[in-house]
Design an enzyme around this catalytic site. Structure first.
Site, PDB file in Angstrom:
ATOM      1  N   GLU A 155       0.808  -1.239   0.000  1.00 20.45           N
ATOM      2  CA  GLU A 155       0.000   0.000   0.000  1.00 20.45           C
ATOM      3  C   GLU A 155       0.832   1.277   0.000  1.00 20.45           C
ATOM      4  OE1 GLU A 155      -2.765  -0.515   3.257  1.00 20.45           O
ATOM      5  OE2 GLU A 155      -3.419  -2.455   2.507  1.00 20.45           O
ATOM      6  N   ASN A 204       2.200  -4.993  -3.250  1.00 22.89           N
ATOM      7  CA  ASN A 204       0.800  -5.356  -2.958  1.00 22.89           C
ATOM      8  C   ASN A 204      -0.012  -4.107  -2.619  1.00 22.89           C
ATOM      9  OD1 ASN A 204      -1.162  -7.459  -2.363  1.00 22.89           O
ATOM     10  ND2 ASN A 204      -0.941  -6.920  -0.201  1.00 22.89           N
ATOM     11  N   HIS A 245     -10.163  -6.036  -2.295  1.00 22.19           N
ATOM     12  CA  HIS A 245     -11.245  -5.776  -1.327  1.00 22.19           C
ATOM     13  C   HIS A 245     -12.357  -5.058  -2.100  1.00 22.19           C
ATOM     14  CE1 HIS A 245      -9.022  -7.260   2.032  1.00 22.19           C
ATOM     15  NE2 HIS A 245      -8.010  -6.472   1.760  1.00 22.19           N
ATOM     16  N   GLU A 273      -6.058 -10.603  -1.582  1.00 19.97           N
ATOM     17  CA  GLU A 273      -6.903 -10.407  -0.390  1.00 19.97           C
ATOM     18  C   GLU A 273      -8.368 -10.296  -0.810  1.00 19.97           C
ATOM     19  OE1 GLU A 273      -5.459  -7.215   2.122  1.00 19.97           O
ATOM     20  OE2 GLU A 273      -3.376  -7.685   1.671  1.00 19.97           O
ATOM     21  N   ASP A 275     -12.153 -10.245  -1.135  1.00 22.19           N
ATOM     22  CA  ASP A 275     -13.447 -10.343  -0.456  1.00 22.19           C
ATOM     23  C   ASP A 275     -14.391  -9.342  -1.120  1.00 22.19           C
ATOM     24  OD1 ASP A 275     -12.520  -7.970   0.706  1.00 22.19           O
ATOM     25  OD2 ASP A 275     -12.489  -8.735   2.751  1.00 22.19           O
TER      26      ASP A 275
END
Ligand code: G3I
Length: 548
Positions: A155, A204, A245, A273, A275
């Site tokens: 990030e 990432n 996300h 990641e 979701d």
């Protein structure tokens, strides 16, 4: 080709039912890792070595690679300078390996979950560089041979950066950047490569479906790999992690566009990641479960299409009950650990789409008119009023109306807002009581912003913000507050067209309602309820430019 499993139940064997091939029962894979065995690894997170047995069972049944949700982050591995605490992480890694899972490492450098002694508290550049390299080297060496890949840097790019061609200017103002400067990115990757040349090194980040963020990441990785083409035999950065996300409003086209761009750099891409939020207060309606499943299905179809370049698809949570976003039910298993429609969608996307795709009638965009004229009382009285009162979230706060005028050079928008708290305490401009206008000058309805697209925001105190930031030129606004109501008038210069009668443009208006505590509690729109108008013009309403 997917593997097919021939099932031969004991009873059938006993009666000889499996003898003839034509009678063999063909069955589709029942686990995610079998379904994707020929495509990419399937991963999920581990919450700790003593993770609940039934959750660990989901992990080992459906996945072949694990990521520690928190335990390998800097604050857990080196809370105090020089004191490395590997016990919990070792237990996680050793257990996963013993269960036949691979392990991915997360993360060496981040702006969160990092002790202040590393890069704050008046630490000099030299000290910060030493802290960063010592941490990365020690951790990667410790897990050498056990961890196959690392999120070396997490990030580092700001959200929706206004000038993504300049990746250094797009870096998040994190403590690492402030202590070291933009070269901290290369420093940490080099330390990791030296420590374990066999491990794959990843950058990432989240919101990678946002064109501006993806462009900045693309430029960063391209620049660094062009300048470091041979660090122990290969370019410095091996892969890009798209966290994923997402929500049920995510447009898979944007995900695919970013995937294609990253792949064009010659690096591996992983979904790290995944979701998908779809629900509130820990509950989902049946319709929300299906919609969520359709987004999972569409995304897995995109991942399958590019499988040759994708290393793994990792979910961020085995089940809703233990998810970091449990309120929004984002995983494939519910909190009693039963598979949701999302699971079957991921298992066999085409089947799920075929069985569940209701003929969604394309929702007609709302239409209205902008009337020719420059602002004065008479002109405003000619313009129709449009309601800004369709809510994006559960809370029904500030709402209002808008009127629009136009001339050859500009659009003029007058918004009346009612029921506002008049709060601008939040440092995020979008969380303040404010009005936003979205324009798509060619009504192209693209799922990403083009040069003719823009977002203009003015709070009740007449402070303006722009996306992209370059659009402030020629913009004017005034505000007028009266009790819990305020008006905002905006003059928005056209940037790519000379307007004429009959033109049709994409348009929307939004009212952000802050709570008395200063957090955004409601969002009212004219047309677009996707929540993505800031990066996707496909859901905007439509304005016709008319003369009366
Ligand atoms: O450390 C305390 C612990 O002592 C206490 O018992 C526990 C009880 O609440 O809280 C613990 O800290 C929490 C930690 O998770 C461990 O559970 C933190 O308050 C909480 O903020 C932390 O949240 C994690 C978050 O990263 C931190 O930003 C989430 O679990 C984790 O899922 C999340 O993961 C991140 C990825 O690393 C990077 N990408 C985004 C993703 C979601 O935010």
């Amino acid at each position: 080709m997917l593997k097919r499993i021939i099932l031969c139940p004991l009873a059938a064997l006993l009666i000889g039912g499996c003898v003839k091939e034509k009678e063999a029962v063909m069955q589709e894979p029942q686990t995610l890792k079998d379904a994707y065995a020929d495509y990419f690894l399937i991963g999920n997170i581990v919450k700790g070595a003593n993770m609940d047995d039934s959750l660990y069972n989901i992990l080992t049944t459906h996945h072949n690679i694990a990521t520690a949700e928190n335990d390998m982050k800097p604050q857990y591995l080196q809370r105090t300078k020089g004191v490395f605490t590997f016990d919990d992480a070792d237990a996680i890694v050793n257990k996963a390996l013993s269960q036949g899972l691979k392990v991915h490492g997360h993360t060496l450098a981040w702006h969160q979950q990092t002790p202040a002694w590393m890069n704050q508290d008046g630490v000099s550049r030299d000290e910060a560089v030493a802290n960063l390299t010592t941490h990365a080297r020690t951790v990667v060496e410790h897990f050498k041979g056990k961890v196959v890949s690392w999120d070396v840097l997490n990030e580092a790019i700001a959200d929706n950066p206004p000038n993504p061609e300049d990746w250094k200017a797009s870096l998040r103002p994190s403590p690492w950047l402030q202590a070291i400067g933009a070269d901290y990115v290369e420093i940490v990757f080099k330390a990791a490569r030296e420590a374990d040349p066999a491990a794959k090194l990843y950058y990432n980040d989240y919101n990678m479906d946002n064109t501006n963020k993806a462009t900045a990441v693309y430029n960063m990785v391209k620049d660094i790999n062009e300048r470091n083409p041979d660090v122990r035999g290969r370019p410095l950065i091996d892969g890009i992690g798209m966290q994923g996300h997402y929500s049920s409003h995510t447009n898979p086209v944007n995900v695919e566009n970013s995937l294609q761009r990253f792949i064009s750099l010659g690096v591996e891409v992983s979904i790290t990641e995944l979701d998908i939020q779809s629900g509130e207060g820990g509950k989902q309606t049946d319709a929300q479960k299906i919609t969520q499943g359709l987004v999972y299905a569409a995304l897995f179809n995109v991942f399958k299409k590019y499988a040759e370049h994708i290393g793994r698809v990792t979910m961020w949570g085995t089940d809703d009950g233990s998810s970091w976003r449990k309120e929004a039910c984002p995983t494939m298993f519910d909190d009693s650990l039963s598979p949701k429609p999302a699971f079957f969608a991921a298992l066999d996307p085409d089947k799920f789409i075929a069985e569940n795709k209701v003929d969604v009638e394309t929702k007609e965009a709302k239409q209205s008119e902008a009337v020719y004229g420059t602002p004065d009382e008479d002109a405003w009285s000619q313009a129709p009023s449009i309601p800004i009162d369709s809510y994006l979230m559960a809370w029904q706060g500030a709402s209002g109306t808008a009127k629009i005028l136009w001339d050859e050079t500009s659009l003029y928008v007058l918004v009346n807002v009612n029921n506002a708290e008049m709060n601008k305490a939040n440092q995020n401009a979008y969380e303040q009581d404010s009005v936003e206008v979205f324009i798509d000058e060619n009504n192209g309805k693209t799922p990403f912003y083009e040069k003719d697209d823009g977002q203009y925001r003015v709070n009740f105190d007449n402070e303006a913000t722009f996306n992209p930031a370059s659009m402030s030129e020629g913009f004017e606004s005034q505000t007028n507050v009266s009790g819990r109501s305020y008006t905002v008038s905006l003059k928005i210069p056209f940037r790519t067209i000379t307007a004429k009668e009959g033109d049709v443009i994409g348009f929307d208006a939004q009212i952000n309602g802050a709570s008395a505590q200063g957090a955004r509690q409601s969002v009212a729109m004219w047309n677009d309820l996707s929540g993505s108008s800031y990066q996707d013009t496909s859901g905007l309403g439509v304005l016709k430019l008319v003369k009366r």
